[in-house]
Design an enzyme around this catalytic site. Sequence first.
Site, short mmCIF file in Angstrom:
data_model
loop_
_atom_site.label_atom_id
_atom_site.label_comp_id
_atom_site.label_asym_id
_atom_site.label_seq_id
_atom_site.Cartn_x
_atom_site.Cartn_y
_atom_site.Cartn_z
N ASP A 200 44.70 73.68 15.82
CA ASP A 200 46.08 73.74 15.34
C ASP A 200 46.50 75.17 14.99
O ASP A 200 47.00 75.45 13.90
CB ASP A 200 46.28 72.85 14.10
CG ASP A 200 45.74 71.45 14.29
OD1 ASP A 200 45.68 70.99 15.44
OD2 ASP A 200 45.37 70.82 13.28
N ARG B 230 36.98 72.80 18.30
CA ARG B 230 38.10 73.28 19.12
C ARG B 230 38.33 74.77 18.88
O ARG B 230 38.19 75.26 17.76
CB ARG B 230 39.34 72.47 18.80
CG ARG B 230 39.22 71.00 19.20
CD ARG B 230 40.36 70.15 18.65
NE ARG B 230 40.30 70.05 17.19
CZ ARG B 230 41.20 69.38 16.47
NH1 ARG B 230 42.22 68.78 17.08
NH2 ARG B 230 41.08 69.31 15.17
N HIS C 33 48.43 70.90 20.37
CA HIS C 33 48.89 71.43 19.08
C HIS C 33 49.06 72.94 19.13
O HIS C 33 48.29 73.71 18.59
CB HIS C 33 47.97 71.05 17.94
CG HIS C 33 48.71 71.13 16.63
ND1 HIS C 33 48.93 70.06 15.82
CD2 HIS C 33 49.33 72.18 16.04
CE1 HIS C 33 49.63 70.44 14.76
NE2 HIS C 33 49.90 71.72 14.88
N GLU D 106 52.79 64.11 18.02
CA GLU D 106 52.58 64.94 16.84
C GLU D 106 52.73 66.41 17.21
O GLU D 106 53.04 66.76 18.36
CB GLU D 106 51.18 64.69 16.25
CG GLU D 106 50.04 65.02 17.18
CD GLU D 106 48.68 64.66 16.58
OE1 GLU D 106 48.63 63.95 15.56
OE2 GLU D 106 47.65 65.10 17.15
#
Length: 489
Positions: free
Chosen positions: A42, A311, A281, A217
């Site tokens: 993110d 990630r 994201h 999202e």
Amino acid sequence: MSRSRPLVLLLVLLAALLPAAPASAAPGAPFTNPLKHVKGADPWIVHHDGDYHLIATSFTGELQMRRSPTLAGLATAPSVRVWSDATPSRGTNMWAPELHSFDGRWYLYYSAGAVGEPCCDSQRTHVLESVGSDPMGPYRYKSMLTGRELGVNGWLIDASVLRLNGRIYLLGSSFINGGPQSLVIAPMSDPYTVSGPFRLLSSPTHDWEKQGGVVNEGPEVLQRGGRTFLFYSASACWGPDYKLGRLTYTGGDPLNASSWRKEPNPVFQRNDAAGVYGPGHNGFFTSPDGTEDWIVYHANDAASDGCDNGRTTRAQKVTWRADGTPDLGTPVALGTRLPGPSGETAATPTAHTLTNRNSGKCLDVVGGTGDGADVVQATCTGAATQRWRFTDLGDDTSRLTNVGTGRVLDVADCGTADGTNVRQWSWLNNACQRFRPEVGDQGGWVRLANPHSGKVLDVADCGTADRADVRLWSWLNNPCQQWRPNPVA
């Protein structure tokens, strides 16, 4: 004489009188992904006052930020703690931090859960406000942003801000009207106050939005030429088919879902040939000269990887089609050499010096290259023994390796008392050799905390002379305990 000759001469004359088109800036320093190899989910990047600032999900109760004059330098920049919160209602499992600037201050949005509760059940959106104009802080807590109309009594994650038609709106992801996890939007009266109910903006409707999980999202805005595009992440973050979709604002009230058109197909997705899985994201940022748009995103390098700290943060340039729509391209393989954003002028840092606020001297090693050589302060000369490399250890701490000796910053005999000596030693991978830069009450200055002892690096007796000893001491919030990381090429 040809009849066309006077016209040609006129056109040549007019061309000479017109201002020359601006030359394109040269590409910036080359870089390779990832920009952050641990805790890289993110990600969010802003470029401000000559530096890139990178922040990402922590899954802990603190947020860390990196700063570098080049995009390439983010990969090795110190991870500095800019916020820590042990408040029961907002102190753990921090996700998706974002920075937005309003009227000279920075607002840091993030979602977090309540201490002691199961993961994810109590995620709410919180906002911090910078004390000054530095994106690194310091910050103060401002408010929690939620709404009773949201499912699970206000569950809200992935907050972002939309500025459109002179107003601001909060975007996020939640459950509303008993539906699946969807994009929601609400009006704001200022950067930390929601002024109306949340409304549904987009729900998962296509099959590609339901792979492994039915999810919309991570809403993120990209604007150019008077047009507004809203990108979002779809499907399950724990699967390889996590990807990006896009909405386009078509006019009217942004709070109405009918004012947005959803693309029928994903716009950024897995690239098996390049070993990129679950790209999503994202955020957007501009090059230093303002001429280029860039995407920052996270992805996995194996199809079996999940929705966790494995990630990594990646970036690449956005291009624009003739019809005015953005083209994110295809996610590139890790290790691919890419030209950096245009307008970069600094060299990519290879290490950092650490300057003491009180004395102006640099953290240095004296007495040789072996284990036990003492760490002191000395006049800054640029010597290799005054250069330190920060290595993120993935637990909100870092290893500081001296460039000149190859040894690491170490607390003598793992002591915890005030006055314990600080030295260099071979890497033993223990808690005594782990340090965390933390923003204090002055922007740009940090304390270097040793989590094992709870103490910080301190110049003995606030000395200002060369070879004044550096030791551990309880935090006194004085200039002798504050240091500035300075990038050096």
